[in-house]
Design an enzyme around this catalytic site. Sequence first.
Site, short mmCIF file in Angstrom:
data_model
loop_
_atom_site.label_atom_id
_atom_site.label_comp_id
_atom_site.label_asym_id
_atom_site.label_seq_id
_atom_site.Cartn_x
_atom_site.Cartn_y
_atom_site.Cartn_z
N ASP B 97 1.03 -1.28 -0.05
CA ASP B 97 0.16 -0.01 0.18
C ASP B 97 1.01 1.19 -0.13
OD1 ASP B 97 -2.14 1.69 -0.03
OD2 ASP B 97 -3.03 1.03 1.91
N HIS B 205 -8.51 0.86 7.12
CA HIS B 205 -8.51 2.24 6.75
C HIS B 205 -9.89 2.81 7.09
CE1 HIS B 205 -6.09 1.15 2.99
NE2 HIS B 205 -5.16 1.46 4.09
N ASN B 330 4.05 4.67 4.57
CA ASN B 330 4.67 3.59 3.44
C ASN B 330 5.29 4.16 2.10
OD1 ASN B 330 3.62 1.57 5.15
ND2 ASN B 330 2.36 0.80 3.61
N MET B 381 -9.53 1.27 15.96
CA MET B 381 -10.81 1.47 15.95
C MET B 381 -11.57 1.39 17.54
SD MET B 381 -14.10 -0.51 14.20
CE MET B 381 -13.95 -1.60 15.16
N HIS B 404 4.01 4.60 13.61
CA HIS B 404 2.86 5.04 12.77
C HIS B 404 1.62 4.50 13.24
CE1 HIS B 404 2.32 1.03 11.40
NE2 HIS B 404 1.53 1.35 10.32
N GLY B 407 -0.45 -1.26 15.94
CA GLY B 407 -0.23 -2.60 15.33
C GLY B 407 -0.82 -3.68 15.89
N LYS B 480 -16.11 2.92 8.33
CA LYS B 480 -14.86 1.81 7.94
C LYS B 480 -15.56 1.12 6.91
CE LYS B 480 -12.15 -0.53 10.31
NZ LYS B 480 -10.90 0.44 10.45
#
Lengths: 140, 481
Positions: B97, B205, B330, B381, B404, B407, B480
């Site tokens: 991505d 995302h 990324n 979330m 970032h 995880g 989402k």
Amino acid sequence: MGKFETFSTTADVGIRISGRDLADLFKSAAKGLNRLLFGAGIPPGPATAGSTIYNYEYQGDSAENILVNLLSEILFLVQARGKITADIRITEAGENSINADLLLIESAIEPEMDIKYVTYHNLKIIEKKGMKYAEIIFDI
Amino acid sequence: MELKDFDKISGSRWLLPKNKDKSMNVDAEIFASEEILKNAIEDASVQQVVNVSSLPGILSNSLAMPDIHYGYGFCIGGVAAFPAESGIVLPGGVGYDINCGVRLLTTGIDSGEMDLHGDSLGRAILRDIPTGLTKKSTLKLSKKEFFRVLKNGAEEIVNSYGGDKEDLGFIESAGKLNFDSPEVISERAVERGRPQVGSLGAGNHFIEIQRIDEIFDEEAAEIFGLKQGNISIMIHTGSRGFGHQIAGDYIERIRKRNLHKIKVKDPQLIYAEINSKEGKHYLQALNAASNFAWANRHLLMEKIISIFERIFASSRKNLGINLVYDQAHNIAKFETHMIKGKEERVLVHRKGATRAFPPGHPDIPREYRKIGQPVLIPGSMGTASYVLRGTERAMETTLGSSAHGAGRKMSRHKAIKFAANLDVREKLKKDNILAFSYHNRGLKEEIPEAYKDIDDVIRVTEGTGISKKVVRLVPLVVVKG
């Protein structure tokens, strides 16, 4: 007759596949990918109204390379063209080439999973007691 | 690899000297608490940091940020630099991505307004913005128009579809990297990408409306325009199928070209020399995908602003909506760094790592030069996100990089099993979070329990000095794919 099972790593998903030969192994892989994408929710193979046959041919440098490219093709057909590979008939499968007819159906079914791509991660086709085995990880 | 192999440089900074493994060309350095490091050893992401350290020409230490976890090729949270002229480039050091990233907007809207408007906003965003895997953008681009997006990035959205030119200054690299070689883009990438400019996608995302909950650094918060009690809007997405196809295309091309020439520990670490044909082409395609992602987030921002204007019956200006920053996590970019006391022009790969440039750096918006660039770290979330700021320490130790995100700690299958009998929407609602998605499965996969504690990541990030906390944001509305 080849088999597949799905599994997941912490961040991603994969399939473990087996087959009595490369053609059988590739077929198991295609079925395994469909299971990840659609669960059990697609019509089982062949002959569905509105289906088309798509010939897939690829020259590769290894059986692993062919496996990754076959699965990438199936993924592309779903994600870019909305075509599900409901069945696959492999006419030729070797270490360096594949020729297969994919039975494609158009479907409004949305994949359950956003698979970004097929990876080469730890991918090695091995042979044991006359069967071929591999494990493929998908980036999601 | 075991914990005892590491030298503890400071509380949360660990060094694995290159003499621990004969393949290593440089030391491996991990910014982590002892617990995070132990997990990283166990899940083999430390081995991935070691694999990167064995790549030819690597100039910096092979670095991993506090949200280190297992990836392909590079670990997630991996950072490494190679010489700009004579070095290498790796698609596996960026990921599939390309330019997945985060954009943050601030507003002058009091969070209390969400009691009245939260539900309408969530519904409108879900309805008007294509989410999920197959929904196409409402923007119908011709091939020519699509290539203009690839060339001009976010600027193309402002020029052709409206928006405020001033916003471009608040995007990393102004939302545009040099791309002038359309021939390096495959037809398949075009086919996948053309209908997706202006779509959110799926997976992790999201679009989130948040309350600015706590301020840690008054001066920086004021400069970023973040006022306690007001709402902010966060967008997390990337280059969609276009970037995935570019990455896949070039891993295949570079692999074929180098099949008999080079041996790597992991096939996903296949690389090309920057000055080779494949290297140059990949870098051009990478820039195109980066521009796609910036254009994508820009278009989503414009759509969200329109929704706010409609629901509040007011203008962007009156609502006080401003772009705080947009950054990639990324990407590979050419930058200048001091490495081992020498100024070097390098190609920095950041995979699941955020740029964190310090005060005074010329590559950050003039308005932020006094305090350093915003560092946007989203939580999972239902949990908090943070805005931090870049520091000199990051420049000295991590090639100007930071963490970032949280995880994952639970696989998707485990998360679904865990949430089998759970009504995720209801659970979030009890925490005053409204969740909107067409898919229950996606919500279950992304339950907060499936992720590591973002507060741990932030604690280590701040503790090592690679970024400084500015504000904490808590979610109120989550959309989402």
